[in-house]
Design a protein around this motif. Structure first.
Motif, short mmCIF file in Angstrom:
data_model
loop_
_atom_site.label_atom_id
_atom_site.label_comp_id
_atom_site.label_asym_id
_atom_site.label_seq_id
_atom_site.Cartn_x
_atom_site.Cartn_y
_atom_site.Cartn_z
N ARG A 31 1.65 -1.45 5.75
CA ARG A 31 1.20 -2.59 4.96
C ARG A 31 2.11 -3.77 5.26
O ARG A 31 3.33 -3.64 5.21
N TYR B 192 3.32 -7.74 4.43
CA TYR B 192 3.39 -8.58 3.23
C TYR B 192 4.28 -9.79 3.51
O TYR B 192 5.10 -9.78 4.45
N GLU C 61 10.55 -7.76 -4.71
CA GLU C 61 9.53 -7.25 -5.62
C GLU C 61 8.79 -6.05 -5.04
O GLU C 61 8.44 -5.11 -5.77
N MET C 62 8.54 -6.09 -3.72
CA MET C 62 7.81 -4.98 -3.09
C MET C 62 8.63 -3.69 -3.16
O MET C 62 8.09 -2.61 -3.45
N PHE D 20 8.48 -2.42 -6.71
CA PHE D 20 7.15 -1.94 -7.08
C PHE D 20 6.88 -0.55 -6.52
O PHE D 20 6.42 0.35 -7.22
N TYR D 21 7.18 -0.37 -5.22
CA TYR D 21 6.83 0.91 -4.58
C TYR D 21 7.82 2.03 -4.91
O TYR D 21 7.41 3.19 -5.02
N LEU E 244 5.92 2.80 -8.70
CA LEU E 244 5.10 3.89 -8.16
C LEU E 244 5.92 5.14 -7.88
O LEU E 244 5.35 6.19 -7.57
N TYR F 281 -7.60 -1.17 0.22
CA TYR F 281 -6.77 -0.65 -0.87
C TYR F 281 -6.17 0.70 -0.49
O TYR F 281 -6.61 1.35 0.46
N ASN G 113 -2.62 -4.76 -8.39
CA ASN G 113 -2.24 -5.39 -7.12
C ASN G 113 -0.72 -5.32 -6.97
O ASN G 113 0.02 -5.56 -7.93
N ASP G 114 -0.25 -5.01 -5.74
CA ASP G 114 1.19 -5.05 -5.50
C ASP G 114 1.63 -6.52 -5.43
O ASP G 114 0.79 -7.43 -5.45
N ILE H 84 -4.03 -1.42 -5.30
CA ILE H 84 -3.67 -0.01 -5.36
C ILE H 84 -4.53 0.64 -6.45
O ILE H 84 -4.51 0.19 -7.60
#
Length: 965
Positions: free
Chosen positions: A705, A707, A714-715, A718-719, A723, A775, A813-814, A820
């Motif tokens: 992915r 970005y 932030e990514m 987030f992951y 997650l 997605y 959304n990420d 997602i």
């Protein structure tokens, strides 16, 4: 090279395209292809010589771009892309796109809603404070785009467009300096819209001049229209979509077609200037300079097609600034381009007349002394095909056809007239003429030329039109554009009204399909080289094969009227143009075929050659067939819609094996891996056509992915926090670009910081907003725990809905805007240890399913309906990873850059070979990373989604080669 040409090129090298030039010449740099025929002179000659007679056999597909997955690409026959500074600009009918010349990746797309954009677009380099523009025509207006973005250039005309005054013209303007020249598209009515050519200012859209193609009272040529036949006359238009020009004299050369109607001229007596003429005009004013008429009073629909190619030649010790013009009769007229006078002479040969009431027949027609006619012009019965040429069934059908017309045709050479419908005296058989090479000769594909030698290359087809003239049947179909015609007489034959009957016949092949071939002896199509310095034909090679004949009889040549040649400084002539789907390279000196590649569709266009930003020379051609011919079909009978722009290159810049660096779409530097590729014949057909599944070394697939770099913090949060995916050690791709790795079961989600400029990122509209990977799907056992993680990481808690199967789902959304789908499923492993699902929206679902089932080789599972998205999904699985394919609700947006799929394999060169055997698009060619035993090839699915095959480890091909195993 003449002193004049050398001086002009030297001046062009220092002449600026903008502020410093009063009238820019728009001269092409050696690596560009900025107009339909590349340069103003129309030579279609590329000065690039990286690909030459010695290494052209190594030429292989570099990339391809699928034109219209939704269908309709057949209308793009004859379309030629232009290339400026390594960027390819291409019209698709309903859009204009810009592509990266190295990878084929779409950079931008401009949607066209008003009319169709075909044949080409035009590049204008700008002037002063006005930047460059891309122009196209919708028929009623000229539109200007910003080449960098594809957005309308609102500084042009009225908010980016200007109206076309008068008769529509739906092809691109020919640009000379700041002058844009257009023709006219008329019907076949005697009285109707004028065929006048016009010119507009590329800076403002203001109309500059209009040239009367039917001379008005007091103008040169008016005297060639008798009995007021000029009044309201239609046709007589520049119907082709490009012109040529001489920047040394500010002269534009227009080719004008015949007057309407096509086959009856009783209401237009006289020679009918400027019908079927080359007309030289002043580029700035449109003022007449000279003309040369190739057909007096056209009665054969032989509208003069392609513009002349300009060459400087040496004759009797003097340099002549010449041009060469070819047309449908198969004659080549070599003229002094400053005066219009024939270089080798032209004879006004007596021409036969027929008996159509009221018709005016020209007593003579102009025939060049040299070169000799490039086609058959005469017919007699001894020229009929024999069983040694084709087969007994075909020969019998040809004789039956001839017998139905009384056993012979009337013929008086290339300007044979058609008689009024009547029987042969004393018989019940009709009197029919055969005119050759009707619908043959050289058509809009025109000629290419080597300006260094003065050699002109032209392809020609053979043909013979049979029939008569008849009184028009009001209910008869006499051809396109004739339904409103009031003419008294028109063409007919035994098959009915119209000029549709050729001297060709059919037989049934062994597999039951119908085969139609000409009834005169081969060759039926040729590529020729003509020395314009002497008028001599240097060589003539058969072009095209007849695959329905036995192998030893297939070298017949074939019709090649839709396309033309391109020459290069490497000593090559490239050409498609034939229905056998082959793209060929000929030796320019000998006419020998040095390389050929059979494509999925006939390449009915003109090849181009350009230099990519990687320094390699590319050769490209549009393979789209034609809207007039049957298209390729899938097993279910529907059109395959796989028409493409196909691009070829050598394995590396010099055609060798050493040292070339390949930059991946992520910016990583890899070494050329072409030496690891399997050689032709090394693999069996069964190996090549089997799927890649047996190459896979991991029971799962990685996904990646991309970005925006500013979202990195932030990514990661987030992951890895929200997650709860496993955080792995990142990879530093370049000095400024990092890849974050997270674990999902056995596989990984790879997050690449930094979107690359040559990729298309369009996630607007979310899951249903376009094509590509839209997605990811992840599963978890506990909604409460997951919600807590989201809030603790600073993200809004997902909003779940209950589903009939006992699961719950939410879409979030990420930080980079990528959807997602989170599924809460009792018994699932936490941290998405069950793996990842990947949602892929396809423009053509059947083709995408075939790709992942037959080429990739994934397990095909039963279709399911996802209540959360409302989509019908078609799952394809490899272990823990599942791809969910679905029909894209919106196919106008494309996302082939934000995400992709990676397969860890034991043999990337094998995947590469399998892809080439099937014509799979290659995004990044075979490459390797020294010291890491990593070999990769990046392929594309039908919508351009990256399928990345990565080979690593002791079982890899590199290790086997090093050990000699």
């Amino acid at each position: 090279m003449s002193k004049r040409l050398a001086a002009l090129l030297a001046a062009a090298a220092i002449l600026p395209f903008s502020a410093g030039a009063e009238e820019p010449y728009n001269v092409a740099s050696d690596g560009d292809w900025p107009r339909y025929a590349r340069d103003l002179e129309g030579t279609r000659f590329s000065p690039l010589d990286q690909i030459d007679t010695k290494n052209v056999g190594q030429l292989d597909q570099a990339w391809s771009f699928r034109l219209r997955p939704e269908g309709g690409a057949g209308l793009l026959g004859g379309t030629v892309p232009i290339v400026v500074d390594g960027i390819v600009y291409l019209p698709l009918g309903n859009a204009v796109v810009a592509l990266d010349g190295v990878s084929g990746k779409e950079l931008w797309r401009h949607k066209v809603t008003d009319g169709l954009v075909r044949r080409a677009v035009s590049y204008w380099p700008g002037e002063g404070a006005i930047g460059p523009r891309i122009f196209y025509s919708t028929g009623s207006k000229l539109v200007a785009l910003d080449p960098a973005s594809g957005e309308l250039d609102t500084s042009y005309g009225q908010n980016g467009s200007s109206e076309i005054d008068g008769t529509p013209y739906a092809y691109p303007p020919s640009i000379y300096g700041n002058v844009m020249v257009i023709g006219a598209q008329t019907q076949e009515d005697s009285i109707g819209p004028s065929g006048d050519s016009r010119a507009y200012d590329a800076r403002t859209g203001k109309k500059l001049w209009q040239f009367h193609t039917v001379p008005q009272p007091g103008e040169v040529g008016h005297e060639t229209w008798l009995d007021d036949g000029w009044k309201g006359r239609s046709g007589t238009n520049m119907w082709v979509w490009y012109t040529t020009a001489d920047p040394a004299t500010d002269t534009i050369y227009m080719t004008i077609g015949g007057p309407s109607p096509n086959y009856y001229g009783g209401d237009r007596p006289g020679a009918n200037l400027f019908g079927n003429s080359i007309v030289a005009v002043d580029a700035k004013t449109g003022k007449y300079k000279w003309h040369f008429q190739t057909i007096h009073h056209d009665l054969w629909d032989w509208d003069l097609p392609a513009p002349p190619v300009l060459v400087d030649i040496e004759k009797d010790g003097k340099t002549i600034h010449a041009l060469a013009e070819t047309g449908k009769p198969g004659f080549m007229y070599i003229l002094d381009r400053e005066t219009g006078k024939p270089v080798f002479g032209v004879t006004e040969r007596p021409a036969a007349a027929a008996d159509v009431p009221g018709e005016w027949y020209s007593p003579t027609q102009p025939v060049p002394v040299k070169p000799a006619q490039l086609n058959r012009g005469f017919w007699d019965k001894s020229d009929i095909v024999t069983a040694e040429d084709t087969n007994p069934e075909h020969v019998a059908a040809c004789h039956a056809l001839l017998d139905s017309y009384g056993g012979n045709f009337y013929n008086a050479g290339s300007f044979t007239p058609f008689f009024m419908k009547q029987n042969i005296k004393g018989t019940d058989k009709p009197l029919a003429s055969i005119n050759m090479p009707h619908n043959g000769g050289s058509v809009w594909g025109g000629s290419a030329a080597d300006p260094r030698s003065g050699v002109v290359f032209v392809n020609t087809s053979e043909g013979g039109s049979i029939g008569w003239i008849e009184k028009r049947d009001p209910k008869g179909d006499y051809g396109r554009g004739t339904t409103t015609s009031t003419q008294l007489y028109d063409r007919g034959s035994l098959i009915g009204p119209g000029a549709y009957s050729g001297f060709m016949a059919s037989f049934t092949a062994a597999d039951g399909h119908k085969v139609t071939l000409p009834c005169f002896k081969p060759p039926w199509g040729r590529l020729l080289a003509v020395d314009a310095n002497t008028g001599d034909i240097l060589w003539a090679s058969r072009l095209g094969i007849s695959e329905d004949l036995p192998k030893d009889k297939q070298d017949t040549g074939s019709n090649n009227g839709s396309g033309g040649p391109t020459a290069t400084a490497g000593g090559l002539v490239f050409i498609g143009a034939t229905g056998d789907r082959y793209f060929r390279a000929f030796d320019a000196k000998t006419g020998k075929i040095l390389w050929e590649k059979q494509l999925d569709y006939p390449a009915l266009s003109i090849p181009i050659s350009y230099r990519g930003k990687d320094g390699r020379q590319y050769v490209a051609i549009l393979a789209s067939g034609s809207s007039l011919a049957p298209s390729a079909r899938r097993d279910n009978g529907k059109p395959a819609n796989m028409e493409s722009l196909v691009t070829f290159a050598l394995p590396d810049a010099g055609g060798g094996s050493g040292g070339k660096t390949i930059t991946t779409p992520e910016g990583a530097k890899m070494q050329d891996g072409s030496t690891l590729a399997y050689k032709p014949g090394e693999l069996t057909h069964e190996q090549l056509m089997s799927s890649t599944r047996d190459l896979m070394a991991m029971d799962a697939m990685n996904v990646f992915r991309r970005y925006p770099r500013d979202k990195t913090g932030e990514m990661v949060k987030f992951y890895t926090q929200a997650l709860a995916l496993k955080s792995l050690s990142p990879i530093q791709l370049t000095a400024t670009q990092q890849m974050i790795l997270t674990g999902v079961g056995k596989a990984q989600i790879k997050l690449s910081a930094g979107q690359q400029g040559d990729r298309l990122y369009d996630m607007s509209g979310g899951i249903k907003g376009g094509t590509g990977i839209r997605y990811f799907r992840l599963t978890y056992p506990d909604k409460t725990l997951l919600t807590k993680r989201f809030t603790e990481a600073g993200f809004p808690a997902p909003s779940f809905e209950n589903r009939p199967d006992g699961t719950q789902a939410a879409i979030v959304n990420d930080p980079g805007g990528f959807p997602i789908e989170i599924v809460i499923k009792p018994g699932a492993k936490d941290g998405s240890n069950d793996g990842v699902g990947v949602g892929i929206a396809a423009s053509d679902l059947a083709e995408s399913r075939k790709f992942y089932r037959e080429f990739v080789g994934l397990d095909e599972l039963p279709a399911v309906t996802d209540r959360t998205t409302g989509l019908t999904l078609y799952p394809y699985r490899n272990g823990e990873t599942t791809l969910y394919l679905y029909q894209a609700p919106d196919t106008t947006r494309h996302d082939n850059g934000s995400a992709g799929i990676q397969y860890v394999v034991i043999d990337s060169p094998m995947a590469d070979a399998k892809a080439k055997a099937r014509g799979i698009a290659v995004e990044t060619p075979l490459n390797k990373l020294t010291g890491f035993d990593l070999v990769t090839v990046w392929l594309n699915d039908p919508d351009g989604v990256t399928n990345y095959y990565a080979q690593v480890g002791p079982r890899s091909r590199t290790v086997r080669q090093a050990s000699g195993n």
